[in-house]
Design a protein around this motif. Structure first.
Motif, short mmCIF file in Angstrom:
data_model
loop_
_atom_site.label_atom_id
_atom_site.label_comp_id
_atom_site.label_asym_id
_atom_site.label_seq_id
_atom_site.Cartn_x
_atom_site.Cartn_y
_atom_site.Cartn_z
N ARG A 346 -6.58 29.24 27.42
CA ARG A 346 -6.71 30.57 26.84
C ARG A 346 -7.41 30.53 25.48
O ARG A 346 -8.13 31.46 25.12
CB ARG A 346 -5.33 31.21 26.70
CG ARG A 346 -4.71 31.59 28.03
CD ARG A 346 -5.49 32.70 28.70
NE ARG A 346 -4.97 33.03 30.01
CZ ARG A 346 -5.45 34.01 30.77
NH1 ARG A 346 -6.47 34.73 30.36
NH2 ARG A 346 -4.94 34.24 31.96
N THR A 347 -7.20 29.46 24.72
CA THR A 347 -7.88 29.33 23.44
C THR A 347 -9.38 29.21 23.64
O THR A 347 -10.18 29.87 22.94
CB THR A 347 -7.34 28.11 22.67
OG1 THR A 347 -5.94 28.25 22.46
CG2 THR A 347 -8.04 27.97 21.33
N THR A 348 -9.79 28.39 24.59
CA THR A 348 -11.22 28.27 24.90
C THR A 348 -11.80 29.59 25.37
O THR A 348 -12.87 30.03 24.91
CB THR A 348 -11.43 27.19 25.98
OG1 THR A 348 -10.89 25.95 25.54
CG2 THR A 348 -12.91 27.01 26.29
N THR A 349 -11.09 30.27 26.27
CA THR A 349 -11.56 31.56 26.77
C THR A 349 -11.63 32.58 25.66
O THR A 349 -12.55 33.41 25.62
CB THR A 349 -10.62 32.06 27.88
OG1 THR A 349 -10.51 31.06 28.89
CG2 THR A 349 -11.14 33.34 28.49
N SER A 350 -10.68 32.54 24.75
CA SER A 350 -10.68 33.48 23.62
C SER A 350 -11.93 33.34 22.77
O SER A 350 -12.58 34.34 22.43
CB SER A 350 -9.43 33.23 22.76
OG SER A 350 -9.52 33.89 21.52
N VAL A 351 -12.30 32.11 22.44
CA VAL A 351 -13.48 31.89 21.60
C VAL A 351 -14.75 32.35 22.33
O VAL A 351 -15.60 33.04 21.75
CB VAL A 351 -13.59 30.41 21.21
CG1 VAL A 351 -14.89 30.14 20.46
CG2 VAL A 351 -12.40 30.00 20.34
N VAL A 352 -14.86 31.99 23.61
CA VAL A 352 -16.05 32.37 24.37
C VAL A 352 -16.17 33.89 24.47
O VAL A 352 -17.24 34.47 24.24
CB VAL A 352 -16.01 31.73 25.77
CG1 VAL A 352 -17.15 32.25 26.63
CG2 VAL A 352 -16.09 30.21 25.66
N GLN A 353 -15.07 34.56 24.83
CA GLN A 353 -15.12 36.01 24.97
C GLN A 353 -15.39 36.70 23.65
O GLN A 353 -16.15 37.68 23.59
CB GLN A 353 -13.81 36.52 25.57
CG GLN A 353 -13.64 36.22 27.04
CD GLN A 353 -12.41 36.88 27.62
OE1 GLN A 353 -11.57 37.43 26.90
NE2 GLN A 353 -12.27 36.82 28.94
N ALA A 354 -14.77 36.22 22.57
CA ALA A 354 -14.98 36.86 21.27
C ALA A 354 -16.44 36.73 20.82
O ALA A 354 -17.04 37.71 20.34
CB ALA A 354 -14.05 36.23 20.23
N ILE A 355 -17.02 35.55 20.98
CA ILE A 355 -18.42 35.37 20.58
C ILE A 355 -19.34 36.23 21.44
O ILE A 355 -20.28 36.87 20.93
CB ILE A 355 -18.80 33.88 20.68
CG1 ILE A 355 -18.05 33.07 19.62
CG2 ILE A 355 -20.31 33.69 20.50
CD1 ILE A 355 -18.29 31.58 19.69
N PHE A 356 -19.07 36.27 22.75
CA PHE A 356 -19.90 37.10 23.64
C PHE A 356 -19.80 38.57 23.24
O PHE A 356 -20.82 39.28 23.18
CB PHE A 356 -19.44 36.91 25.09
CG PHE A 356 -20.13 37.84 26.04
CD1 PHE A 356 -21.41 37.59 26.49
CD2 PHE A 356 -19.48 38.99 26.49
CE1 PHE A 356 -22.05 38.46 27.37
CE2 PHE A 356 -20.11 39.87 27.36
CZ PHE A 356 -21.40 39.60 27.81
#
Length: 374
Positions: A346-356
């Motif tokens: 979820r931490t990885t997904t959070s960073v990717v989604q936030a940057i996108f």
């Protein structure tokens, strides 16, 4: 205390495993290998427990593990003459079995591809609805705090402001400085071909004030603070601290989400301004070294040709980026389930989604300001 024993015999209705004695943890070593050797393939297995005198979770686990292995091979298993207390204990252990069951990979066919695509679309729709719902709850809590500011947890707010804002100043300042240096060097290389080196000032100023300053700062904050938010709140979710808050009558949105979102909302515009200042300083320094544009000439050109509206455009974007980063980070944390592995995912997904989402929102702002002539 009678030692545990097991005997295997065949019958017309399949194999029968007779258990006898007390199946307690301290005495299971004598039958552990015998349990591991029990195998009837795809046949039926009946476990007779009429002569079992006692059982704890260790014995229940041995029996549940045997049942799981038998069912995994396609066989049938049934308990016979079992005391209600022993049956309840076995069912409890089976329900809490940590053995991981993995879904089979879909077949490599067009039907499998359609199935996988359909599941992805449905999961994406559910996530979108969940995110908008979480965003609405956060906005409601934010407006509620504006009406009742005394309910805001000031200590938590200032702590997150220090972590997400003050502690991020060195990396944001360094990044802004280097961006200014790169823009000045690359711009000078291209503009020298046309004898227009002096326009490097506008190139640096408009690029950093309007786009690069706020965009890169938001990306840094998403990777640095957004991941920290997801990891910390996600760990609390795994340790059931969030459930404990609800039990105590506390709203996790008010306690965990709102201070983090407000901290980003306050500190991100400040970080953007610091990035712009250091970026202009780096650009001015590189212009002085590479193009012989003195700092005085750089400042004069900056004041004469660059409108303050470019800085305002960049600062206007910052609060929207801050809310987006904070909400996505906390929402992903609330989606954590079960284990530390889920926290990392979820931490990885959070960073990717936030940057996108930051980049997508910046593109929408660019279109809007272009249409408005700003």
């Amino acid at each position: 205390m009678s030692a545990p024993t097991l005997t295997m015999e065949g019958s017309d209705n399949g194999a029968v495993l007779h258990l006898a004695g007390r199946f307690l943890t301290q005495s299971l070593g004598s039958v552990e290998k015998a349990f591991a050797d029990v195998s009837v393939g795809t046949g039926a297995l009946r476990i007779d427990m009429s002569r079992v005198d006692g059982m704890d979770t260790g014995g229940a686990w041995l029996i549940s593990d045997l049942m799981r292995r038998q069912e995994a091979t396609g066989g049938q298993v049934a308990l016979e003459s079992v005391a209600p207390a022993f049956e309840a204990l076995i069912e409890t252990v089976r329900a809490a079995d940590p053995h991981e069951h993995f879904d089979e990979a879909p077949p490599r066919s067009f039907r499998g591809f359609l199935e996988m695509t359909g599941k992805g679309v449905v999961n994406g729709w559910h996530d979108t609805v969940s995110l908008f719902s979480f965003f609405g709850e956060t906005l409601a809590a934010l407006f509620g705090t504006l009406v009742r500011p005394w309910n805001l947890r000031a200590a938590s707010l200032f702590s997150h402001m220090q972590d997400a804002g003050f502690n991020a100043i060195p990396i944001v300042g360094l990044m802004g400085f280097l961006i200014g240096v790169v823009l000045a060097f690359q711009g000078a290389t291209q503009l020298q071909q046309f004898g227009a080196e002096v326009f490097v000032v506008e190139l640096i100023a408009i690029s950093i004030m309007r786009e690069l300053g706020v965009l890169l700062t938001a990306i840094i904050v998403a990777g640095r603070s957004g991941s920290a938010f997801t990891a910390s709140v996600g760990s609390m979710k795994v340790q059931e601290e969030v459930d404990a808050m609800r039990t105590l009558g506390l709203n996790p949105i008010d306690v965990l989400v709102l201070p983090r979102v407000l901290a980003l909302l306050i500190t991100l515009p400040i970080l953007v301004f610091i990035c712009v200042i250091t970026g202009l300083f780096g650009g001015a320094l590189m212009s002085w070294i590479n193009l012989d544009i003195t700092p005085g000439m750089f400042m004069t050109r900056l004041q004469d040709t660059t409108d303050v509206k470019h800085l305002i455009v960049g600062l206007v974007k910052a609060p929207f980026f801050a809310v987006m980063i904070g909400v996505i980070a906390c929402w992903q944390a609330f989606q954590v389930k079960g284990s530390a592995t889920s926290v990392g995912q979820r931490t990885t997904t959070s960073v990717v989604q936030a940057i996108f989402m930051v980049i997508a929102l910046d593109a929408l702002f660019s279109i809007f300001f272009a249409q408005m002539g700003i």
